[in-house]
Design a protein around this motif. Structure first.
Motif, short mmCIF file in Angstrom:
data_model
loop_
_atom_site.label_atom_id
_atom_site.label_comp_id
_atom_site.label_asym_id
_atom_site.label_seq_id
_atom_site.Cartn_x
_atom_site.Cartn_y
_atom_site.Cartn_z
N THR A 43 3.29 1.82 -4.05
CA THR A 43 2.11 1.65 -4.89
C THR A 43 2.73 1.29 -6.26
OG1 THR A 43 2.05 3.90 -5.28
CG2 THR A 43 0.45 2.72 -3.57
N GLU B 200 0.94 -1.18 -0.03
CA GLU B 200 0.00 0.12 -0.09
C GLU B 200 0.98 1.38 0.00
OE1 GLU B 200 -2.90 -0.07 3.09
OE2 GLU B 200 -3.63 -2.10 2.55
N GLY C 84 5.16 6.54 -4.37
CA GLY C 84 5.05 5.20 -4.39
C GLY C 84 6.18 4.42 -4.89
#
Length: 306
Positions: free
Chosen positions: A103, A100, A128
């Protein structure tokens, strides 16, 4: 004395020497697919990419050093080792939090933007992407020292709810241990009582308190701390004579209509720990700056409140 000029990143190498490019091919590119496969197995993702800008990174190499591929592989091996330890400790929660946060399912190597203030090696998650960060004058140093940097990097990514360290503590240091203690407290009270850890409210309150919290590693110990508070309650119930004393047990049940003991953090207390009865609930409370202190005193003075 004039202030030193602020640090600024070096420009990328215009063209890497042939010997450097050969080392990248032989000692990094040839291993890259295997590296990515190992990372995918650990993260449980369908894809994962290692993306290192060699021209930008190698601008910080010592003159004459041609072992770029060996250097890059060393950093990736250090990352995989840290990732393996991370997943072993945090298991499925670790996978969820890592994916999470990261990403883009991507790993890169970059110079630490903090210049001289940067650590020899560190980690960050930006847009991310998981970044291994090296200090501008320490390229290639301490490549296997990433273990302690991974959790802060993952937890720095915005996320609602508990941090990974708090969730891990709650599950392993509280939920896995509370049942036996619950039964012992029920016997002391002469009936089934609820032990309410109140984790969500406590977590929000302590998070808002920031550096004022009495335990600077409170998130990683939140489960153990609340468990210790309830252990303190058990000790106080025994010390105050509730064991097998029906009169005291009935008095407790009458006043504590909800049959609930609940931990909470309040703005201010008169002592390190306090025990109060409100609306049929016994609150075991403290202020944020006294969090985790004097756990054995939780429940002190309960008899006088009945």
């Amino acid at each position: 004395m004039p202030k030193p000029a602020p640090w600024s990143p070096k420009p990328a190498v215009a063209k890497l020497p042939l010997a450097v490019r050969k080392d990248i091919r032989d000692n990094f590119e040839s291993k890259k697919e295997d590296f990515e496969t190992r990372i995918k197995e650990l993260t449980g993702t369908d894809s994962f990419t290692i993306n290192i800008n060699a021209a930008e990174v190698w601008a910080y190499a010592e003159d004459g050093n041609t072992s770029a591929g060996t250097c890059f592989s060393g950093y990736v091996e250090g990352f995989i080792s840290a990732l393996k330890n991370f997943m072993t400790k945090y298991d499925d929660n670790g996978k969820s939090f890592f994916n999470e946060a990261v990403t883009q399912s991507e790993l890169t190597l970059a110079v630490n933007p903090n210049g001289d203030k940067g650590e020899t090696i560190n980690s960050a998650v930006k847009d991310g992407v998981y970044q291994i960060l090296f200090r501008h004058d320490r390229l290639g140093y301490n490549q296997n020292w990433l273990d302690d940097t991974m959790l802060p990097a993952i937890e720095s990514a915005p996320r609602e709810g508990f941090s990974l360290s708090a969730k891990n503590s709650i599950e392993n240091e509280y939920e896995a241990e509370i049942d036996e203690l619950q039964e012992e407290i029920n016997k002391l009270c002469g009936d089934k009582f609820t032990l309410d850890p109140n984790f969500e409210e406590i977590y929000k309150t302590l998070s808002a308190a920031g550096e004022k919290v009495g335990d600077n590693n409170w998130q990683a110990r939140i489960g153990a701390t609340v468990l210790n508070y309830f252990k303190g309650l058990k000790y106080q119930l025994e010390y105050q004579g509730f064991k097998e004393d029906e009169m005291l047990q009935e008095g407790l049940q009458e006043i504590v209509e909800t049959k609930t003991f609940k931990v909470r953090v309040v703005p201010k207390t008169k002592s390190t720990t306090e025990t109060v009865v409100e609306d049929g609930v016994v609150y075991l409370q403290c202020a944020a700056d006294r969090w985790s202190y004097n756990a054995n005193d939780m429940g002190e003075g309960l008899l006088k409140l009945l």
